[in-house]
Motif scaffolding. Structure first.
Motif, PDB file in Angstrom:
ATOM      1  N   VAL A 110      -1.794  10.939   2.679  1.00 21.86           N
ATOM      2  CA  VAL A 110      -2.109   9.510   2.776  1.00 21.86           C
ATOM      3  C   VAL A 110      -0.821   8.696   2.756  1.00 21.86           C
ATOM      4  O   VAL A 110      -0.653   7.753   3.538  1.00 21.86           O
ATOM      5  CB  VAL A 110      -3.075   9.083   1.650  1.00 21.86           C
ATOM      6  CG1 VAL A 110      -3.206   7.569   1.580  1.00 21.86           C
ATOM      7  CG2 VAL A 110      -4.432   9.728   1.840  1.00 21.86           C
ATOM      8  N   SER A 111       0.111   9.072   1.879  1.00 24.78           N
ATOM      9  CA  SER A 111       1.406   8.370   1.831  1.00 24.78           C
ATOM     10  C   SER A 111       2.157   8.509   3.145  1.00 24.78           C
ATOM     11  O   SER A 111       2.771   7.545   3.624  1.00 24.78           O
ATOM     12  CB  SER A 111       2.265   8.917   0.691  1.00 24.78           C
ATOM     13  OG  SER A 111       1.693   8.628  -0.548  1.00 24.78           O
ATOM     14  N   VAL A 122       0.564   6.184   5.730  1.00 27.83           N
ATOM     15  CA  VAL A 122       0.912   4.786   5.503  1.00 27.83           C
ATOM     16  C   VAL A 122       2.374   4.544   5.865  1.00 27.83           C
ATOM     17  O   VAL A 122       2.725   3.488   6.400  1.00 27.83           O
ATOM     18  CB  VAL A 122       0.612   4.381   4.038  1.00 27.83           C
ATOM     19  CG1 VAL A 122       1.114   2.985   3.735  1.00 27.83           C
ATOM     20  CG2 VAL A 122      -0.882   4.471   3.764  1.00 27.83           C
ATOM     21  N   ILE A 136       1.437   7.059  -6.738  1.00 29.29           N
ATOM     22  CA  ILE A 136       0.359   7.993  -7.060  1.00 29.29           C
ATOM     23  C   ILE A 136       0.757   9.419  -6.674  1.00 29.29           C
ATOM     24  O   ILE A 136       0.526  10.367  -7.432  1.00 29.29           O
ATOM     25  CB  ILE A 136      -0.950   7.574  -6.380  1.00 29.29           C
ATOM     26  CG1 ILE A 136      -1.469   6.284  -7.027  1.00 29.29           C
ATOM     27  CG2 ILE A 136      -2.007   8.671  -6.461  1.00 29.29           C
ATOM     28  CD1 ILE A 136      -2.647   5.663  -6.317  1.00 29.29           C
ATOM     29  N   SER A 137       1.392   9.593  -5.522  1.00 26.80           N
ATOM     30  CA  SER A 137       1.830  10.925  -5.101  1.00 26.80           C
ATOM     31  C   SER A 137       2.854  11.508  -6.063  1.00 26.80           C
ATOM     32  O   SER A 137       2.792  12.693  -6.409  1.00 26.80           O
ATOM     33  CB  SER A 137       2.428  10.879  -3.695  1.00 26.80           C
ATOM     34  OG  SER A 137       1.446  10.585  -2.747  1.00 26.80           O
ATOM     35  N   THR A 152      -3.439  15.822  -0.687  1.00 25.90           N
ATOM     36  CA  THR A 152      -4.186  14.715  -0.097  1.00 25.90           C
ATOM     37  C   THR A 152      -3.426  13.396  -0.264  1.00 25.90           C
ATOM     38  O   THR A 152      -3.294  12.619   0.691  1.00 25.90           O
ATOM     39  CB  THR A 152      -5.581  14.605  -0.741  1.00 25.90           C
ATOM     40  OG1 THR A 152      -6.267  15.846  -0.557  1.00 25.90           O
ATOM     41  CG2 THR A 152      -6.375  13.473  -0.135  1.00 25.90           C
ATOM     42  N   SER A 153      -2.908  13.174  -1.454  1.00 22.94           N
ATOM     43  CA  SER A 153      -2.160  11.951  -1.715  1.00 22.94           C
ATOM     44  C   SER A 153      -0.878  11.884  -0.885  1.00 22.94           C
ATOM     45  O   SER A 153      -0.515  10.822  -0.373  1.00 22.94           O
ATOM     46  CB  SER A 153      -1.830  11.854  -3.200  1.00 22.94           C
ATOM     47  OG  SER A 153      -1.086  10.702  -3.474  1.00 22.94           O
ATOM     48  N   TYR A 161      -7.620  10.268 -12.394  1.00 23.16           N
ATOM     49  CA  TYR A 161      -7.777  11.157 -11.244  1.00 23.16           C
ATOM     50  C   TYR A 161      -8.868  12.188 -11.446  1.00 23.16           C
ATOM     51  O   TYR A 161      -9.642  12.475 -10.543  1.00 23.16           O
ATOM     52  CB  TYR A 161      -6.489  11.931 -10.975  1.00 23.16           C
ATOM     53  CG  TYR A 161      -5.266  11.097 -10.759  1.00 23.16           C
ATOM     54  CD1 TYR A 161      -5.219  10.110  -9.788  1.00 23.16           C
ATOM     55  CD2 TYR A 161      -4.125  11.306 -11.528  1.00 23.16           C
ATOM     56  CE1 TYR A 161      -4.094   9.355  -9.587  1.00 23.16           C
ATOM     57  CE2 TYR A 161      -2.989  10.557 -11.326  1.00 23.16           C
ATOM     58  CZ  TYR A 161      -2.974   9.579 -10.363  1.00 23.16           C
ATOM     59  OH  TYR A 161      -1.854   8.839 -10.178  1.00 23.16           O
ATOM     60  N   LEU A 180       0.829  -1.204   0.000  1.00 23.13           N
ATOM     61  CA  LEU A 180       0.000   0.000   0.000  1.00 23.13           C
ATOM     62  C   LEU A 180       0.867   1.258   0.000  1.00 23.13           C
ATOM     63  O   LEU A 180       0.560   2.229  -0.692  1.00 23.13           O
ATOM     64  CB  LEU A 180      -0.939  -0.007   1.206  1.00 23.13           C
ATOM     65  CG  LEU A 180      -1.922   1.150   1.304  1.00 23.13           C
ATOM     66  CD1 LEU A 180      -2.886   1.113   0.119  1.00 23.13           C
ATOM     67  CD2 LEU A 180      -2.682   1.080   2.608  1.00 23.13           C
ATOM     68  N   PHE A 181       1.962   1.237   0.739  1.00 23.36           N
ATOM     69  CA  PHE A 181       2.872   2.380   0.766  1.00 23.36           C
ATOM     70  C   PHE A 181       3.482   2.623  -0.612  1.00 23.36           C
ATOM     71  O   PHE A 181       3.568   3.763  -1.066  1.00 23.36           O
ATOM     72  CB  PHE A 181       3.972   2.169   1.808  1.00 23.36           C
ATOM     73  CG  PHE A 181       5.005   3.256   1.817  1.00 23.36           C
ATOM     74  CD1 PHE A 181       4.668   4.546   2.181  1.00 23.36           C
ATOM     75  CD2 PHE A 181       6.305   2.995   1.446  1.00 23.36           C
ATOM     76  CE1 PHE A 181       5.615   5.554   2.173  1.00 23.36           C
ATOM     77  CE2 PHE A 181       7.255   3.990   1.437  1.00 23.36           C
ATOM     78  CZ  PHE A 181       6.912   5.276   1.795  1.00 23.36           C
ATOM     79  N   THR A 215       0.704   4.169  -2.875  1.00 18.70           N
ATOM     80  CA  THR A 215       0.401   5.564  -2.559  1.00 18.70           C
ATOM     81  C   THR A 215       1.559   6.482  -2.925  1.00 18.70           C
ATOM     82  O   THR A 215       1.340   7.615  -3.354  1.00 18.70           O
ATOM     83  CB  THR A 215       0.042   5.744  -1.073  1.00 18.70           C
ATOM     84  OG1 THR A 215       1.124   5.287  -0.259  1.00 18.70           O
ATOM     85  CG2 THR A 215      -1.236   5.012  -0.717  1.00 18.70           C
ATOM     86  N   THR A 216       2.782   6.002  -2.805  1.00 18.57           N
ATOM     87  CA  THR A 216       3.931   6.813  -3.180  1.00 18.57           C
ATOM     88  C   THR A 216       3.980   7.033  -4.689  1.00 18.57           C
ATOM     89  O   THR A 216       4.256   8.152  -5.154  1.00 18.57           O
ATOM     90  CB  THR A 216       5.236   6.158  -2.689  1.00 18.57           C
ATOM     91  OG1 THR A 216       5.163   6.000  -1.270  1.00 18.57           O
ATOM     92  CG2 THR A 216       6.441   6.994  -3.038  1.00 18.57           C
TER      93      THR A 216
END
Length: 92
Positions: free
Chosen positions: A71-72, A75, A18-19, A67-68, A50, A11-12, A15-16
């Motif tokens: 979240v990163s 996580v 995506i960021s 926001t992303s 997105y 998951l990390f 999310t990374t």
């Protein structure tokens, strides 16, 4: 516990990625005059995932990135806590 740590690490990574992709969009749109308006600068994931095909604005790019990134960060902190718990359990 090991499965949770693996899932959290995956998951990390997601999310990374995506960021970073959203950061490229934000940086590519900092100067809209240079690019003749706003555009999609996604490298990894198609930009329409997105934002769809409308309502693009520099503010939306910035808000999505912030926001992303938060979240990163959450996580990442979760991964650190899970690692600390695993180390504490292995020492007993």
């Amino acid at each position: 516990m090991k499965k949770i740590r693996i899932a959290s690490l995956i998951l990390f990574v997601i999310t990374t990625v995506i960021s970073i992709d959203l950061l490229f969009n934000l940086l590519g749109n900092i100067d809209p005059a240079k690019n003749d308006g706003l555009g999609m600068f996604s490298i990894i994931i198609p930009g329409h995932v997105y934002f769809g095909d409308s309502l693009w604005s520099l503010e939306r790019f910035y808000d999505a990135f912030v926001t992303s990134a938060l979240v990163s960060l959450a996580v990442f902190i979760e991964n650190i806590i899970l690692s600390i718990i695993a180390i504490a359990k292995s020492e007993k």
